[in-house]
Structures are given as C-alpha cells and as structure tokens.
Design an enzyme around this catalytic site. Structure first.
Site, mmCIF file in Angstrom:
data_model
loop_
_atom_site.group_PDB
_atom_site.id
_atom_site.type_symbol
_atom_site.label_atom_id
_atom_site.label_comp_id
_atom_site.label_asym_id
_atom_site.label_seq_id
_atom_site.Cartn_x
_atom_site.Cartn_y
_atom_site.Cartn_z
ATOM 1 N N LYS A 32 0.845 -1.165 -0.064
ATOM 2 C CA LYS A 32 -0.032 -0.005 -0.012
ATOM 3 C C LYS A 32 0.995 1.215 0.072
ATOM 4 C CE LYS A 32 -3.908 -2.360 2.236
ATOM 5 N NZ LYS A 32 -4.329 -2.952 3.482
ATOM 6 N N GLY A 62 -12.538 -4.838 5.472
ATOM 7 C CA GLY A 62 -13.633 -5.323 5.510
ATOM 8 C C GLY A 62 -14.768 -5.082 4.148
HETATM 9 N N1 HSE Z 1 -5.798 -7.287 4.785
HETATM 10 C C1 HSE Z 1 -6.108 -5.978 4.496
HETATM 11 C C2 HSE Z 1 -5.978 -5.244 6.072
HETATM 12 C C3 HSE Z 1 -7.380 -5.818 3.961
HETATM 13 O O1 HSE Z 1 -6.342 -5.881 7.046
HETATM 14 O O2 HSE Z 1 -5.942 -3.972 5.762
HETATM 15 C C4 HSE Z 1 -7.774 -4.339 3.293
HETATM 16 O O3 HSE Z 1 -6.546 -4.086 2.512
#
Ligand code: HSE
Length: 403
Positions: free
Chosen positions: A198, A296
């Site tokens: 990210k 979610g």
């Molecule tokens: N597994 C990811 C989190 C899902 O817990 O942020 C959302 O990108």
C-alpha cells in the site's frame, strides 16, 4: 459531463465482491449492470442465483458489451493476467488488488497510456480512505514532506485487542480473520507486506516514484510479546504498525514499514481496531489527517463503488507527480531510533547501535533503545524472522545521517 452506463464484468465474489454487491444495490444514483461474475470455486454455495456466474474468464474478457472490469480476486498473478488482457481489449478496470498494483505498478501505468484505458484502485490502499484521489487531485502541486499512517486493518485490530483487552496474538488474529479483515494468507498482514504494498502505491501518487517493493524495508508484528505491550503501556504509549514515506532532500525520498510507539497526543493514538489513518505533512497545507475503516467488505466496497462512479465520468489518474518528475531517488541511508527487545547479545550486536539512550536487562528480557541505520535493518531482513527480537521505532527525531 455525460455519464456512461456501465456494463460490468466482476471477477471474484468473496468478502469484497459481496460487499460491493450490497453497496451497488443500495446506491440509486449509478447506472450499472453487473453482466457476469467470474469465480473460481465451482462447489461453493453462492447467495445469489448461479445464472449470474461464470467460471470462464473469457466470458467477460471477450464480451464486447462489457465496458468495465472490476477485479476483486486475491491471486495477484492471475489478477494481473485478467487486468492486462482487459486493458488490451479496451476495457477500463477497477481493482482492489494492492499486491498486483504494487508489483506491476510501472507496467500498469504504461498500459493505461498504450491502450487508452483507465485503471482505478482507490480501494487498494487504506480501503475507505480516499487517499489516492486526494494525492492526485488535491496535492498535485503541493510540496509533500511526508506521509505516514496505519494502512493495515488486521494488524491494527490485533494490536488494539492486545493493548486494550489483553488478548493474545493468535486469538486476536483469529478474530480479524473471522471478521473478514485479514488476507487469505495472513502472513501478508502480520509481517508487514500488505502495508508495504500500500505504501508503494501511495508513493507512486505522492512522489511519482514507482518503487520496487523489494527495495523497501518492512517489518511486521509477528514477534511482538506481552513484554512489549506492557512496556508501551507503562510509558503511556501504544504500538501501531506505521508505514512511512518522506523526503530526505530535494529529489530523494526514503520509505519503510515499522512498528512505532505512539503517544496520546498523536493522531494515530486513537485509530483503533480495523480503522486506518493517514497523516500528510505538506509545505502549505501543513499537517492533515485522514481516517476511516481500512478493511472489511463494505468499507472496501465503498471505495470500489467510488472508482466505478468516477469511471462513469471518464476519470483517469494523471500521475501528476510522475509527470513533474521532481523526485528521482530512494535512499535507505538514514538513522532511526529504535527499541530492540532481544535475548542474545550476538543478535543485538548485528544491529550496529549508535548512541544508546536506554538499556535494560533481566533474566528473561533485555531491551535497548538507540539509533541504527535503516540500511543495516534492510541487510538483516532475511535473518530477522529467525531472531528472538522485536523492533519498534520510537518516533523520536534523529538529526542527520552519520557515516
Ligand atoms: N488485509 C487487509 C487489511 C485488507 O487488514 O488491511 C484491506 O486491504
């Protein structure tokens, strides 16, 4: 601007796919039609009629009436095949797949140009927080000093439960899995991969650099112990997993993912459970703070919906910071102050501590607080999982890199 009627081919009907379906069903303003949903598992019971589904991706990719592909599967390489074929076939794409975008970032940007299509992926970083669109549109000319935050809901949920309720790590992780926050392979969450992917996506929009994720140091929370939680609590601090990207000089940035101590006066202190938070520091806007649900089905579905809607108006990312091209380097040569909980002296020595400010040793636990070079942490990345240690960035400023 006229709004196009969207004929959607959807890939994936898991947590996010179903979340999107709910969100689309309750939003009246958008003219969309989900023509087909492509799924892998033939035996799974579905909550809508089987006539909505196909098991053959070509039913969507080769259907000329479908003008938008929404990709929500969790196999990154298959997702890349689907997304690149869809773009080659002239279809716009919306995806939530951070692994795919981060690993193929540059190629995906080039393909959008080449095939004159749009690829939107707001849901891939920070789920419901519209950080990518803000970086593209609001910060397009701002001098951004840094961006940091909480970008993984699962680890934030685990850390919150450990801190507030004294839950153990595996129980908290299981709950995060049951609630649909965790990846199918939760290693991605707890070892900091997800936060790093990210961060790399955000960096593309914040600074115009498409980093190879392998170049960015990441560390997660797998080896956190009750001692670390107790240490933080006694000092009135919380531990959060915090990705960071920021400028070190005019055309250079640094980035990393590390757990960090957070004091109550900080924005991130109250970002708990599956919530994410992003702090930007810019020359003119100064400090800004965005917060919202970071994981979610419905939270992620809302970001996908927003991209679908943007698509119906012909919206495309322009990668303005990349076009401006002011940032060209990424460095790991800088000092950070860390807390290292460890057991063996030989492990501590590998970190090459400078300027130790605190040291504690008891029969079972030892820790040291001091400065280390990020390059040293990076060089230890393959050994760290086997060491009985836990690292937390203290968050205190270290002045200049010293050699
Ligand atoms: N597994 C990811 C989190 C899902 O817990 O942020 C959302 O990108």
């Amino acid at each position: 601007m006229t709004r196009e009627t969207l004929r959607i081919g959807l890939f994936g009907y898991g947590c996010v796919g179903q979340g999107l379906h709910d969100v689309l069903n309750s939003s009246s303003g958008l003219r969309t039609d989900i023509v087909k949903i492509c799924v892998k598992d033939r035996s799974k019971k579905r909550r809508i009629a089987m006539s909505n589904f196909t098991f053959d991706k070509n039913d969507i990719l080769n259907d000329p009436s479908i003008n938008l592909v929404v990709e929500l599967i969790d196999d990154a390489e298959e997702a890349f095949n689907i997304v690149s074929t869809a773009m080659k076939n002239g279809k716009n794409v919306v995806t939530a797949n951070k692994v795919m975008v981060a690993r193929h970032f540059r190629e995906l940007v080039d393909m959008q140009d080449k095939y004159r299509v749009s690829l939107l992926y707001e849901a891939s970083a920070g789920a419901s927080i519209p950080i990518i669109r803000n970086l593209e549109e609001y910060y397009d000319n701002e001098l951004l000093h840094s961006l940091r935050g909480i970008l993984n809901g699962t680890t934030n949920y685990i850390l919150t439960k450990m801190h507030n309720e004294g839950l153990d790590f595996s129980t908290a992780l299981r709950q995060a899995q049951e609630k649909g926050f965790a990846e199918s392979d939760p290693t991605l969450d707890i070892d900091g991969w997800d936060a790093k992917y990210k961060l790399c996506i955000i960096t593309g929009h914040a600074y115009g650099l498409f980093l190879d994720p392998a170049e960015v140091f990441h560390y997660g929370i797998r080896s956190i112990s009750t001692f670390d939680i107790r240490y933080a609590k006694e000092k009135g601090l919380k531990i959060k997993l915090v990705p960071y990207v920021g400028k070190t000089d005019e055309n250079t940035i640094t980035s990393f993912v590390l757990p960090r101590f957070i004091s109550p006066d900080k924005y991130l202190y109250n970002v708990d459970d599956e919530y994410n938070g992003v702090i930007t520091e810019a020359a003119f806007a100064d400090k800004q703070f965005f917060s919202g649900k970071g994981a979610g089905g419905h939270a992620t579905g809302s970001a996908v919906l927003s991209d679908i809607s943007a698509n119906s108006y012909g919206y495309k990312y322009e990668y303005k910071k990349y076009q401006q091209g002011t940032v060209s380097n990424h460095t790991r040569d800088l000092f950070l102050e860390i807390y290292l909980r460890y057991r063996k002296e030989k492990d501590r020595k590998m970190f090459g501590f400078k300027e130790v400010s605190e040291y504690f040793s008891s029969k079972f636990y030892k820790y040291v607080i001091g400065t280390v070079n990020l390059e040293t942490l990076y060089s230890l990345r393959d050994q760290l999982p086997a060491m009985d240690v836990f690292i937390v960035k203290t968050g205190r400023k270290v002045m200049k890199a010293r050699h």
